[in-house]
Enzyme design. Structure first.
Site, PDB file in Angstrom:
ATOM      1  N   SER A 130       0.821  -1.211   0.000  1.00 17.13           N
ATOM      2  CA  SER A 130       0.000   0.000   0.000  1.00 17.13           C
ATOM      3  C   SER A 130       0.853   1.258   0.000  1.00 17.13           C
ATOM      4  CB  SER A 130      -0.912   0.026   1.235  1.00 17.13           C
ATOM      5  OG  SER A 130      -1.677   1.211   1.219  1.00 17.13           O
ATOM      6  N   LYS A 184      -4.548  -6.848   3.435  1.00 15.84           N
ATOM      7  CA  LYS A 184      -4.602  -5.726   2.486  1.00 15.84           C
ATOM      8  C   LYS A 184      -6.037  -5.449   2.053  1.00 15.84           C
ATOM      9  CE  LYS A 184      -3.256  -2.365  -0.094  1.00 15.84           C
ATOM     10  NZ  LYS A 184      -3.802  -2.274  -1.388  1.00 15.84           N
ATOM     11  N   HIS A 187      -7.541  -3.506   4.759  1.00 19.26           N
ATOM     12  CA  HIS A 187      -6.997  -2.139   4.663  1.00 19.26           C
ATOM     13  C   HIS A 187      -7.817  -1.332   3.660  1.00 19.26           C
ATOM     14  CE1 HIS A 187      -4.616   0.809   2.402  1.00 19.26           C
ATOM     15  NE2 HIS A 187      -3.933   1.045   3.514  1.00 19.26           N
ATOM     16  N   ASN A 188      -8.079  -1.919   2.506  1.00 21.91           N
ATOM     17  CA  ASN A 188      -8.811  -1.195   1.471  1.00 21.91           C
ATOM     18  C   ASN A 188     -10.267  -0.967   1.864  1.00 21.91           C
ATOM     19  OD1 ASN A 188      -6.374  -1.490   0.125  1.00 21.91           O
ATOM     20  ND2 ASN A 188      -7.338  -1.813  -1.840  1.00 21.91           N
ATOM     21  N   GLU A 191     -10.163   1.883   3.994  1.00 18.82           N
ATOM     22  CA  GLU A 191      -9.889   3.030   3.103  1.00 18.82           C
ATOM     23  C   GLU A 191     -11.202   3.542   2.478  1.00 18.82           C
ATOM     24  OE1 GLU A 191      -6.599   2.399   0.197  1.00 18.82           O
ATOM     25  OE2 GLU A 191      -8.104   2.799  -1.330  1.00 18.82           O
TER      26      GLU A 191
HETATM   27  C1  6PG Z   1      -3.266   1.298  -1.631  1.00 20.82           C
HETATM   28  C2  6PG Z   1      -4.585   1.386  -2.356  1.00 20.82           C
HETATM   29  C3  6PG Z   1      -4.540   0.758  -3.699  1.00 20.82           C
HETATM   30  C4  6PG Z   1      -5.868   0.677  -4.432  1.00 20.82           C
HETATM   31  C5  6PG Z   1      -6.489   1.978  -4.715  1.00 20.82           C
HETATM   32  C6  6PG Z   1      -7.663   1.916  -5.681  1.00 20.82           C
HETATM   33  O1  6PG Z   1      -3.287   0.757  -0.542  1.00 20.82           O
HETATM   34  O2  6PG Z   1      -2.250   1.793  -2.135  1.00 20.82           O
HETATM   35  O3  6PG Z   1      -5.552   0.713  -1.610  1.00 20.82           O
HETATM   36  O4  6PG Z   1      -4.056  -0.549  -3.537  1.00 20.82           O
HETATM   37  O5  6PG Z   1      -5.647   0.059  -5.641  1.00 20.82           O
HETATM   38  O6  6PG Z   1      -6.878   2.599  -3.568  1.00 20.82           O
HETATM   39  O7  6PG Z   1      -8.731   1.214  -5.184  1.00 20.82           O
HETATM   40  P1  6PG Z   1     -10.161   1.411  -5.850  1.00 20.82           P
HETATM   41  O8  6PG Z   1      -9.938   1.541  -7.318  1.00 20.82           O
HETATM   42  O9  6PG Z   1     -10.958   0.180  -5.528  1.00 20.82           O
HETATM   43  O10 6PG Z   1     -10.724   2.655  -5.237  1.00 20.82           O
END
Ligand code: 6PG
Length: 471
Positions: A130, A184, A187-188, A191
């Site tokens: 990430s 991960k 994590h997303n 996010e």
């Molecule tokens: C990271 C992000 C990354 C992810 C983008 C796009 O940790 O660097 O999570 O891995 O690809 O955030 O995610 P979306 O296209 O689903 O918004």
């Protein structure tokens, strides 16, 4: 360079692969990159300059360059491309080689691939990476999973290239199999939840309080110096200042309001449902991305269905202060939900991951890094098996102290017709979680009424059924 001289090879020289490779080279490690697309290989060679970096678009040459037993990392888009790269590589790999998937692969795919590769004696590591382009270049957060002995081989390199917080690298072994990719994924999911909350706060300030981009910048910049400090708040402040080259307007105002997604947030929600762990803020964040994509329908509905005036009748200063407190509480609740599903998955899938390690490696490098993660880490240090962050006395108190602010913000959204579903979901989760009694007794009665699904009683053990219909 001579045969077998490079310590790690990267397959996929897009932005992430190239930057991570250059990061490794900066730490004095000889590395090689391969991409089918010769232009990408040439870009890497140009960017590498005098560093010890090999670049090629010929697979056999690439594999021949690598020191045995080999360490090969893939940074390619998740999905079928990963399988096709594995199929291309496999004939060139030998027993004892380590293959690393550094993309956002679905964790169940990682399990299937690692079982298949194990049959060939190849160790498979699924590593969450990430931090985007900048993170890859100067220090990402890395979440490796797979065979522990294989991770030991790349550990020194990963620890060197990862982001550092107070000298502590933002990488730690997450556990066997798909543990790294699961972490991960969560994590997303978090996010997505944090981004939706920030977007709702923006909407309230812009449409509700009539604040302009300079004022929004100032608020987010100020927020980034307090409890809320973190990467997403920091970049949000910067976004408001960016001017569009074409129109001279603030760029944020010429961006279409339809949010895209690659699936990781949705997978978090889907898997949480499989594990029966509620994470309504993340569910709502996924739903709102989907709803944002219904532009034509929204536009028609905006003309057909009237709502209240969006202006919020409140003093700006105090309401913005309330919003900051509500946002902090809602963000903590989002981390709590994500980490609750992770805790359940650790048990269900035998990952053995320590949540304190997860909080520790999320403090730097990754997209959800924030000052709050130090407090979250402290919560798991105090109690490793904490089922929910809300049961940590300091974090529970921090949220309880701000619950009134959350209520005010959800009320302001409801009154003005500005949607704040993630705030509302955070508040409802808090109220449900802290509620010793819920109306699920009535649901049980209904289920038993129409389907003889039985119920349990509060005063006696056992399973009961009643003939509900009046004779
Ligand atoms: C990271 C992000 C990354 C992810 C983008 C796009 O940790 O660097 O999570 O891995 O690809 O955030 O995610 P979306 O296209 O689903 O918004």
């Amino acid at each position: 360079m001579s045969e077998g001289a490079y310590h790690l090879g990267m397959v996929g020289l897009g932005t992430m692969g190239r930057n991570l490779l250059l990061n490794m080279a900066d730490h004095g490690v000889p590395v090689a990159g391969y991409d089918k697309d010769d232009a990408r290989a040439r870009t890497l060679a140009a960017e590498a300059g005098q560093r010890r970096v090999g670049a090629t678009s010929r697979l056999e040459e690439f594999v021949g360059w690598l020191r045995a037993p080999r360490a090969v990392m893939m940074l390619v888009p998740a999905g079928p491309i990963v399988d096709s790269v594995i199929a291309d590589l496999l004939p060139h790999l030998q027993r004892g080689d380590v293959l690393i998937d550094g993309g956002n692969s679905f964790f169940k795919d990682t399990d299937v691939r690692s079982r298949m590769l194990a049959q060939h004696g190849v160790h498979y590591l699924g590593v969450g990476v990430s931090g985007g382009e900048y993170g890859a270049r100067y220090g990402p957060s890395m979440m490796p999973g797979g065979p522990a002995e294989a991770y030991e081989r790349v550990r020194p390199l990963f620890e060197a290239v990862a982001a550092q917080v107070g000298g502590d690298p933002c990488v730690a072994y997450m556990g066997p199999g798909s543990a790294g990719h699961y972490v991960k994924m969560v994590h997303n999911g978090i996010e997505y939840g944090l981004m939706q909350l920030i977007a709702e706060a923006y909407d309230l300030m812009k449409r509700g309080l009539g604040m302009n981009e300079d004022e929004l910048h100032d608020v987010f910049a100020r927020w980034n110096t307090g409890d809320l400090a973190g990467y997403l708040i920091e970049i949000t402040a910067e976004i408001f200042l960016k001017v569009d080259d074409r129109t001279g307007k603030r760029l944020v105002n010429v961006i279409l309001d339809a949010a895209k997604q690659k699936g990781t947030g949705m997978w978090t929600s889907q898997n949480a449902m499989d594990l029966h762990v509620p994470l309504p803020v993340i569910d709502m964040a996924v739903a709102m991305r989907d709803l944002s994509g219904l532009e034509a329908e929204r536009s028609a509905a905006s003309r057909a269905i009237p709502g209240p005036p969006t202006a919020i009748a409140a003093d700006r200063g105090p309401l913005v202060a309330t919003l900051a407190r509500a946002l902090y509480a809602a963000m903590l609740l989002t981390y709590a939900q994500g980490l609750a599903v992770l805790g359940r998955a650790v048990a269900a899938y035998g990952y053995g991951t320590r949540l304190e390690d997860v909080a520790r490696i999320w403090r730097g490098g990754c997209i959800i890094r924030a000052a709050a993660l130090e407090r979250i880490r402290a919560a798991y240090r105090a109690r490793a098996d904490l089922p929910n962050l809300m049961l940590d006395p300091p974090l529970g108190a921090a949220v309880a102290e701000r619950a009134g602010d959350l209520r005010t913000i959800v009320g302001a959204g409801a009154q003005s017709g500005i949607p704040v579903p993630a705030f509302a979901a955070a508040l409802a989760y808090l109220d449900a979680y802290r509620s010793a009694s819920l109306p699920a007794n009535l649901i049980q009665a209904q289920r038993d009424y129409f389907g003889a699904h039985t119920y349990e009683r509060v005063d006696e053990r056992g399973v009961f059924h009643t003939e509900w219909r009046r004779a």
